[in-house]
Each structure stands twice: as C-alpha cells, then as structure tokens.
Design an enzyme around this catalytic site. Structure first.
Site, PDB file in Angstrom:
ATOM      1  NE  ARG A  38       9.256  17.896 -17.543  1.00  0.00           N
ATOM      2  CZ  ARG A  38       9.102  18.237 -18.817  1.00  0.00           C
ATOM      3  NH1 ARG A  38       9.275  19.477 -19.176  1.00  0.00           N
ATOM      4  NH2 ARG A  38       8.778  17.346 -19.714  1.00  0.00           N
ATOM      5  CB  CYS A  45       0.620  16.037 -17.978  1.00  0.00           C
ATOM      6  SG  CYS A  45      -1.102  16.431 -17.716  1.00  0.00           S
ATOM      7  N   GLY A 182       0.806  17.259 -39.250  1.00  0.00           N
ATOM      8  CA  GLY A 182       0.156  16.241 -38.427  1.00  0.00           C
ATOM      9  C   GLY A 182      -1.234  16.682 -38.002  1.00  0.00           C
ATOM     10  CB  VAL A 239       6.229  17.696 -44.582  1.00  0.00           C
ATOM     11  CG1 VAL A 239       7.380  18.681 -44.524  1.00  0.00           C
ATOM     12  CG2 VAL A 239       4.899  18.406 -44.375  1.00  0.00           C
ATOM     13  CB  ALA A 272       1.895  18.117 -33.932  1.00  0.00           C
ATOM     14  N   GLY A 274       3.305  12.915 -33.648  1.00  0.00           N
ATOM     15  CA  GLY A 274       3.275  11.835 -32.673  1.00  0.00           C
ATOM     16  C   GLY A 274       4.404  11.968 -31.666  1.00  0.00           C
ATOM     17  NE  ARG A 275       4.442  13.566 -26.015  1.00  0.00           N
ATOM     18  CZ  ARG A 275       5.289  14.557 -25.692  1.00  0.00           C
ATOM     19  NH1 ARG A 275       5.392  15.617 -26.470  1.00  0.00           N
ATOM     20  NH2 ARG A 275       6.008  14.492 -24.588  1.00  0.00           N
ATOM     21  CG  ASP A 315       2.923   9.303 -22.561  1.00  0.00           C
ATOM     22  OD1 ASP A 315       1.793   8.900 -22.231  1.00  0.00           O
ATOM     23  OD2 ASP A 315       3.139  10.459 -22.983  1.00  0.00           O
ATOM     24  CG  HIS A 446     -35.838  19.301 -20.174  1.00  0.00           C
ATOM     25  ND1 HIS A 446     -35.510  19.106 -21.502  1.00  0.00           N
ATOM     26  CD2 HIS A 446     -36.645  20.399 -20.143  1.00  0.00           C
ATOM     27  CE1 HIS A 446     -36.111  20.036 -22.235  1.00  0.00           C
ATOM     28  NE2 HIS A 446     -36.793  20.843 -21.428  1.00  0.00           N
TER      29      HIS A 446
HETATM   30  P1  FAD Z   1       5.479  12.517 -18.676  1.00  0.00           P
HETATM   31  O1  FAD Z   1       4.376  13.408 -18.276  1.00  0.00           O
HETATM   32  O2  FAD Z   1       6.117  12.716 -19.986  1.00  0.00           O
HETATM   33  O3  FAD Z   1       6.570  12.665 -17.525  1.00  0.00           O
HETATM   34  C1  FAD Z   1       7.782  12.017 -17.576  1.00  0.00           C
HETATM   35  C2  FAD Z   1       8.770  12.794 -16.740  1.00  0.00           C
HETATM   36  O4  FAD Z   1       9.936  11.989 -16.609  1.00  0.00           O
HETATM   37  C3  FAD Z   1       9.240  14.105 -17.355  1.00  0.00           C
HETATM   38  O5  FAD Z   1       9.050  15.159 -16.441  1.00  0.00           O
HETATM   39  C4  FAD Z   1      10.721  13.897 -17.631  1.00  0.00           C
HETATM   40  O6  FAD Z   1      11.505  15.061 -17.368  1.00  0.00           O
HETATM   41  C5  FAD Z   1      11.071  12.823 -16.630  1.00  0.00           C
HETATM   42  N1  FAD Z   1      12.200  11.999 -17.040  1.00  0.00           N
HETATM   43  C6  FAD Z   1      12.426  11.431 -18.244  1.00  0.00           C
HETATM   44  N2  FAD Z   1      13.557  10.704 -18.223  1.00  0.00           N
HETATM   45  C7  FAD Z   1      14.043  10.820 -16.962  1.00  0.00           C
HETATM   46  C8  FAD Z   1      15.180  10.296 -16.319  1.00  0.00           C
HETATM   47  N3  FAD Z   1      16.045   9.489 -16.947  1.00  0.00           N
HETATM   48  N4  FAD Z   1      15.393  10.635 -15.026  1.00  0.00           N
HETATM   49  C9  FAD Z   1      14.523  11.449 -14.364  1.00  0.00           C
HETATM   50  N5  FAD Z   1      13.424  11.960 -14.917  1.00  0.00           N
HETATM   51  C10 FAD Z   1      13.189  11.644 -16.206  1.00  0.00           C
HETATM   52  N6  FAD Z   1      -3.002  13.935 -22.194  1.00  0.00           N
HETATM   53  C11 FAD Z   1      -4.270  13.992 -21.720  1.00  0.00           C
HETATM   54  O7  FAD Z   1      -4.750  13.013 -21.162  1.00  0.00           O
HETATM   55  N7  FAD Z   1      -5.016  15.127 -21.839  1.00  0.00           N
HETATM   56  C12 FAD Z   1      -4.543  16.231 -22.450  1.00  0.00           C
HETATM   57  O8  FAD Z   1      -5.233  17.240 -22.534  1.00  0.00           O
HETATM   58  C13 FAD Z   1      -3.226  16.200 -22.972  1.00  0.00           C
HETATM   59  N8  FAD Z   1      -2.703  17.278 -23.583  1.00  0.00           N
HETATM   60  C14 FAD Z   1      -1.418  17.242 -24.054  1.00  0.00           C
HETATM   61  C15 FAD Z   1      -0.927  18.356 -24.715  1.00  0.00           C
HETATM   62  C16 FAD Z   1       0.364  18.345 -25.218  1.00  0.00           C
HETATM   63  C17 FAD Z   1       0.892  19.571 -25.914  1.00  0.00           C
HETATM   64  C18 FAD Z   1       1.181  17.198 -25.031  1.00  0.00           C
HETATM   65  C19 FAD Z   1       2.586  17.188 -25.526  1.00  0.00           C
HETATM   66  C20 FAD Z   1       0.695  16.078 -24.386  1.00  0.00           C
HETATM   67  C21 FAD Z   1      -0.623  16.082 -23.898  1.00  0.00           C
HETATM   68  N9  FAD Z   1      -1.175  14.971 -23.270  1.00  0.00           N
HETATM   69  C22 FAD Z   1      -2.468  15.013 -22.812  1.00  0.00           C
HETATM   70  C23 FAD Z   1      -0.401  13.732 -23.075  1.00  0.00           C
HETATM   71  C24 FAD Z   1       0.120  13.669 -21.636  1.00  0.00           C
HETATM   72  O9  FAD Z   1       0.892  14.818 -21.380  1.00  0.00           O
HETATM   73  C25 FAD Z   1       0.957  12.419 -21.432  1.00  0.00           C
HETATM   74  O10 FAD Z   1       0.202  11.278 -21.809  1.00  0.00           O
HETATM   75  C26 FAD Z   1       1.359  12.273 -19.981  1.00  0.00           C
HETATM   76  O11 FAD Z   1       2.098  13.393 -19.546  1.00  0.00           O
HETATM   77  C27 FAD Z   1       2.186  11.008 -19.773  1.00  0.00           C
HETATM   78  O12 FAD Z   1       2.554  10.916 -18.449  1.00  0.00           O
HETATM   79  P2  FAD Z   1       3.875  10.142 -18.006  1.00  0.00           P
HETATM   80  O13 FAD Z   1       3.881  10.215 -16.519  1.00  0.00           O
HETATM   81  O14 FAD Z   1       3.929   8.824 -18.650  1.00  0.00           O
HETATM   82  O15 FAD Z   1       5.091  10.981 -18.609  1.00  0.00           O
HETATM   83  P1  NAI Z   2      -1.120  11.988 -33.039  1.00  0.00           P
HETATM   84  O1  NAI Z   2      -0.698  10.599 -33.145  1.00  0.00           O
HETATM   85  O2  NAI Z   2      -2.409  12.324 -32.381  1.00  0.00           O
HETATM   86  O3  NAI Z   2      -1.197  12.655 -34.488  1.00  0.00           O
HETATM   87  C1  NAI Z   2      -0.096  12.693 -35.347  1.00  0.00           C
HETATM   88  C2  NAI Z   2      -0.619  12.857 -36.757  1.00  0.00           C
HETATM   89  O4  NAI Z   2       0.476  13.119 -37.598  1.00  0.00           O
HETATM   90  C3  NAI Z   2      -1.310  11.623 -37.289  1.00  0.00           C
HETATM   91  O5  NAI Z   2      -2.550  11.987 -37.845  1.00  0.00           O
HETATM   92  C4  NAI Z   2      -0.346  11.084 -38.335  1.00  0.00           C
HETATM   93  O6  NAI Z   2      -0.972  10.415 -39.398  1.00  0.00           O
HETATM   94  C5  NAI Z   2       0.311  12.375 -38.796  1.00  0.00           C
HETATM   95  N1  NAI Z   2       1.627  12.204 -39.393  1.00  0.00           N
HETATM   96  C6  NAI Z   2       2.599  11.344 -39.032  1.00  0.00           C
HETATM   97  N2  NAI Z   2       3.690  11.524 -39.811  1.00  0.00           N
HETATM   98  C7  NAI Z   2       3.379  12.517 -40.680  1.00  0.00           C
HETATM   99  C8  NAI Z   2       4.084  13.174 -41.713  1.00  0.00           C
HETATM  100  N3  NAI Z   2       5.342  12.832 -42.012  1.00  0.00           N
HETATM  101  N4  NAI Z   2       3.471  14.154 -42.389  1.00  0.00           N
HETATM  102  C9  NAI Z   2       2.189  14.523 -42.082  1.00  0.00           C
HETATM  103  N5  NAI Z   2       1.475  13.933 -41.107  1.00  0.00           N
HETATM  104  C10 NAI Z   2       2.069  12.959 -40.404  1.00  0.00           C
HETATM  105  O7  NAI Z   2       0.112  12.743 -32.336  1.00  0.00           O
HETATM  106  P2  NAI Z   2       0.248  14.192 -31.737  1.00  0.00           P
HETATM  107  O8  NAI Z   2      -0.847  15.073 -32.194  1.00  0.00           O
HETATM  108  O9  NAI Z   2       1.651  14.575 -31.966  1.00  0.00           O
HETATM  109  O10 NAI Z   2       0.042  13.918 -30.194  1.00  0.00           O
HETATM  110  C11 NAI Z   2       0.901  13.001 -29.501  1.00  0.00           C
HETATM  111  C12 NAI Z   2       0.192  12.352 -28.369  1.00  0.00           C
HETATM  112  O11 NAI Z   2      -0.087  13.277 -27.340  1.00  0.00           O
HETATM  113  C13 NAI Z   2      -1.117  11.746 -28.799  1.00  0.00           C
HETATM  114  O12 NAI Z   2      -0.930  10.370 -28.885  1.00  0.00           O
HETATM  115  C14 NAI Z   2      -2.083  12.073 -27.729  1.00  0.00           C
HETATM  116  O13 NAI Z   2      -2.482  10.916 -27.064  1.00  0.00           O
HETATM  117  C15 NAI Z   2      -1.330  12.979 -26.758  1.00  0.00           C
HETATM  118  N6  NAI Z   2      -2.109  14.201 -26.614  1.00  0.00           N
HETATM  119  C16 NAI Z   2      -3.339  14.129 -26.049  1.00  0.00           C
HETATM  120  C17 NAI Z   2      -4.132  15.234 -25.950  1.00  0.00           C
HETATM  121  C18 NAI Z   2      -5.479  15.094 -25.377  1.00  0.00           C
HETATM  122  O14 NAI Z   2      -5.753  14.086 -24.758  1.00  0.00           O
HETATM  123  N7  NAI Z   2      -6.358  16.064 -25.534  1.00  0.00           N
HETATM  124  C19 NAI Z   2      -3.693  16.536 -26.407  1.00  0.00           C
HETATM  125  C20 NAI Z   2      -2.388  16.508 -27.021  1.00  0.00           C
HETATM  126  C21 NAI Z   2      -1.636  15.375 -27.084  1.00  0.00           C
END
Ligand code: FAD
Ligand code: NAI
Length: 451
Positions: A38, A45, A182, A239, A272, A274-275, A315, A446
C-alpha cells in the site's frame, strides 16, 4: 545480526500485526524491515477499517443527535442542522492520514526499514519485494485479510452501487436505500453510519440471527434495538444474485432454507459477508507452506509456521479478525523471535461492535459455557443504573457468566453506549482469574455505568 542475511526479521504487511511486530523486533535489537504494498502504512485497520469506520460512526452519531431532535428533551433545540458529507469524509481522511503518518514516524524512530512493494517468497529465507530480492533469517507473514466475494454479486467501489466496506466508507452521497448483505459487524456498523445520515437500511442475513459468535441473548436484544432504530432486518434470507442498471441495483433473494425468490431494489448494496486471509501472490509453496482448510496459515502457540524461520500473525492465521488480537500477536511473535517468551491469552480477547449502543463481549457465551459445565449467570439492566438513567441512556444490560463452583468469571457481555470501554474491566478481571465476587467487591465510582 545473523550472518549472510540482509535482515534478522522481515515482516510482510504493515497492519496492526505487522507494524507492531516490526517495531517490537527492532526495539529488541534485531535488524528489521517491513514490506508493504500500500502507499501508506497501517494496513486495513488504519487505512480502510477500524479508523475510518470509527470516524464515520462518531461523526454520524453527532449528526443524528443534532438533527433528530433527540436533544430537545435536554432543553437543547437545534434548528436547521444539516449534513456536509464532504467535510465529514475530509475529517475522517485527516484522522487516517495522521495515524498512518504516525506509523511511518515510528518506523523511522525505531529504525524499521519500509520496503515498498508486494512481497513474494523465492525460498524460505528469500523474498522478492518489487524488483528487489532480500533475505532474512526470520520472516513474519502479516498480510491480513480481504473481503469475501459473494458469487453473482460483483463489487465495483468506483461505481458506488455494489460496494464492499472500503466503498461504503467513501460514498459520495447518502443512498436512499442501502441494502447490506451480511448482519455481522461491518454490516451493522456501516449500516448504522448511513442510517443515521438518512438512508433507509435493509440488512439481509443468511442465518436466523444477526451477529454470529456472540451470546444468544445479546444477539436477540441487539436485533430488537436495531429494529427500533429503523433498520429492516431480514434474517434467514440469502442473496442469489444482483444486477445493476442506471446507477441502481436489483438483488434477488430467497429464504435460506429454499423457497420462492423475490427482488429488492437498492441505490447501494454493501457486501459484508466476512473476510478471508490474504495469501494470493505470496508464493507460499516456494517457502514450503500449505494452507489449512479455511485458507489460513497454521501456526503453533508461538506463531511458528510449519516452515522453520517463518512465522505468521493476525488475520492470516486462525482466531478472531481483530486489530488488537493482531497487535498482541505481533508483540509476542517478535519476542519469541528474539528468544524471549511472548504469549497471547486467546481466551481473553474482547470484541466490540461500535454501534449505538455498543455491543461488547469477552470470554465464553452463555451457551458455550453451559456446554462445558455448571454455571451461574448474573444480569443487570442499565434501566436500573443511576448514571444511565440520569443520561437517559438506559438501553442494554451487563451479563456476567461464572463457574458455578469456583465463581471464576468465564465471560462478560454488555450492551450499552459505553460497552466498549466497560469491557476492559472484564478483561482485566478475567486475565487475573477473578471471581464474580471479586468484581462485586471492587469499589466503583458513583454514578458511573461501571458501577
Ligand atoms: P491488515 O491490517 O489487513 O494488514 C495487512 C497489510 O499487509 C495490508 O496493508 C496489505 O496491503 C499488506 N499486504 C498484503 N499482502 C502483502 C504482500 N504480499 N506484500 C506486502 N504487503 C502485503 N478490528 C478491530 O479490532 N476493531 C475495529 O473497530 C475494526 N473495524 C474494522 C472495520 C472494517 C471496515 C474492517 C474491514 C475491518 C475492521 N477491523 C476491526 C478488523 C481489523 O482491521 C483487522 O483485524 C486488522 O487490520 C488485521 O490486522 P493484520 O495486521 O493482520 O492485517
Ligand atoms: P462477519 O463474519 O462479522 O459477518 C458476516 C455476516 O454475513 C454473518 O452474519 C454471516 O452469517 C453473513 N453471511 C454470510 N454469507 C451470507 C450470504 N450469502 N447472505 C447473507 N448473509 C451472509 O463479517 P464482516 O461483518 O464482513 O466483518 C469481517 C471481519 O472484520 C469480522 O470478522 C470482524 O472481526 C472484523 N471487523 C471488526 C470490527 C470491530 O471489531 N468492531 C468492525 C468491522 C469488522
């Protein structure tokens, strides 16, 4: 430094797992580099996940408070509050820039070299980053995760019609009707953002309940509260396809158990569901690594993979996909590489959904705890908490699950405006092996929600 290697440690990916591992390794005296493809550090994150989503949740909550008349009961009349979405996006972008820039500063300060480009294994100790080939004694895979694709529903974030979480964070206007596929964390957080900004929001969830993995009672109560806020939640629905025309989408849905299909029109569809771990392009076979059945890299308790000298965190390995879990693993992994003892207690990792109210939990659900043995469950509603009542903020409850004999706390679940903050106390209690009585006998100020 290890002879014959360019680095002691090469971390692939600079998300919360990777950047923390790299900084900790450098602090422990190891010559460290971090490959990141990137343009900015911080991974999902900081760039397109936790940080921008929380910025939009905060701003949209302020807008909803100001514009909905909710403050009138406190004697605050706000006439003519209006939305400047461009400014909201700009403030979010500023927070992201400050935080990703902060990681770049920390890399320089701790002498972590940023290798710009995507990395691909050439062998167990050699990696190609862009045009450059580098070697390292230890390689940490911290490549994170990406959105799971839904067959028949193609995401195109630039067109702003069928989007993933990244696209839903940057919509240029408030959709009239947003359909979220989702009912998990992303769907409910980003659904909340656009609902508060004026969209009609429908959540289509395959299972019978939203928020899989959480305590059943919490799932039921959350669904009730979200519906009260205006969400339409269609559980047990799948869906089967989507088409787009004239800037709108038509989704075909049917009961998850089978039955007649119908269509739903939407201005924007957020996928949305899952990932999945990022492993494409890493050429793991050249490092002698295989994936498990869930597409993850297997590790032992120390974050070692099956290939000597290769480690994995965040992840891309098993466990909840959470930033703090990745960070804790990053520290522990770096310490293990440096021959210290890095440990992560995976039994005590909190999860928080940053909706309003927030939903938080740590440890076992009531169902999981009951399956393991005899338990006792204590529940307290915020309706009976002085501060919550004073603030007119009484939605939700706290639920403490303890072992029936030892009274040791096994899990805590909270729905409250402050659940994300309150859960920290439960984490400390569980980390120290507290009983529910220990928590009860601890003096709490409190009037507070923590009381
Ligand atoms: P990532 O943060 O995914 O980082 C991996 C990095 O590796 C990326 O920058 C990517 O470009 C790089 N990369 C990949 N392949 C290569 C390669 N071959 N060479 C070089 N670089 C590479 N978690 C929470 O705890 N709290 C939250 O509020 C929260 N909100 C979220 C909201 C959304 C919309 C999303 C999508 C996720 C959210 N998460 C949240 C989940 C959180 O973002 C992830 O769990 C976390 O970022 C995982 O960290 P990581 O270091 O494993 O990977
Ligand atoms: P998720 O796993 O939380 O939810 C996905 C939902 O989609 C589930 O309820 C599942 O049953 C449903 N689903 C799956 N296939 C479907 C289909 N074909 N049709 C309809 N529903 C379907 O995944 P989400 O929301 O995409 O988030 C991914 C990850 O990112 C989570 O695992 C979470 O840990 C992380 N995350 C964490 C946050 C936080 O900590 N506040 C905020 C955002 C993401």
């Amino acid at each position: 430094m290890a002879d014959n290697f360019d680095y002691d440690v090469l971390v692939i990916g600079s998300g919360p797992g990777g950047y923390v591992a790299a900084i900790r390794a450098a602090q422990l005296g190891l010559k460290t580099a971090c490959a990141e493809g990137r343009e900015t550090l911080g991974g999902t994150c900081l760039n397109v996940g936790c940080i921008p989503s929380k910025a939009m949740l905060h701003a949209s909550e302020l807008f909803a408070e100001a514009s909905s008349g909710a403050l009138a009961k406190f004697g605050i009349d706000i006439a003519g509050a209006s939305l400047n979405l461009d400014q909201m996006h700009a403030e979010k972008a500023k927070a992201v820039k400050e935080l990703t820039g902060g990681i770049e500063y920390l890399f320089k300060k701790n002498k972590v070299e940023w290798l710009k480009g995507y990395a691909s294994f050439e062998s167990a100790n050699s990696v190609k980053v862009g045009d450059r080939s580098v070697t390292a004694k230890n390689i940490v895979i911290a490549t994170g995760s990406s959105v799971t694709a839904l067959p028949g529903v193609s995401v195109d974030n630039d067109a702003h019609v069928i989007v993933d979480s990244t696209g839903a964070l940057t919509l240029p206007k408030v959709p009239e009707h947003l359909v979220v596929i989702g009912g998990g964390v992303i769907g409910l957080e980003l659904g909340s953002v656009w609902l508060r900004l004026g969209a009609k929001v429908t959540v289509v969830e395959y299972l019978d309940q939203i928020l899989p993995g959480m305590d059943e009672e919490i799932r039921t109560e959350s669904a009730k509260l979200f519906k009260k806020q205006g969400f339409t939640i269609r559980t047990g629905t799948k869906v089967t396809g989507a088409t787009t025309a004239n800037g709108k989408a038509t989704l075909t849905v049917e009961p998850a158990k089978g039955g007649a299909s119908e269509t739903i029109e939407a201005d924007v569809v957020l996928v949305a569901i899952g990932r999945r771990p990022n492993v494409d392009g890493l050429a793991l076979d050249k490092a002698g690594l295989l994936l498990n059945a869930r597409g993850q890299i297997d590790t032992d308790h120390d974050f070692r993979t099956a290939a000597p000298g290769i480690w994995a965190i965040g992840d891309v390995i098993a466990g909840p996909m959470l930033a703090h879990k990745a960070e804790d693993e990053g520290v522990a992994c770096a310490e293990n590489i440096a021959s210290h003892t890095g440990i992560v207690n995976h039994a005590v990792i909190p999860s928080v959904v940053y909706t309003m109210p927030e939903i938080a939990g740590v440890g076992l659900t009531e169902e999981a705890a009951r399956a393991l043995g005899e338990i006792k469950v204590g529940k307290f509603p915020f309706m009976a908490n002085s501060r919550a009542k004073t603030n007119r903020d009484t939605d939700g409850f706290v639920k403490v699950i303890a072992d029936a004999k030892s009274d040791r706390v096994l899990g805590v679940w909270i729905i409250s405006s402050l659940a994300g903050t309150l859960i920290a106390e439960a984490c400390i209690a569980m980390e120290f092996g507290a009983t529910s009585e220990d928590i009860a006998y601890t003096s709490h100020a409190h009037p507070t929600h923590a009381e």
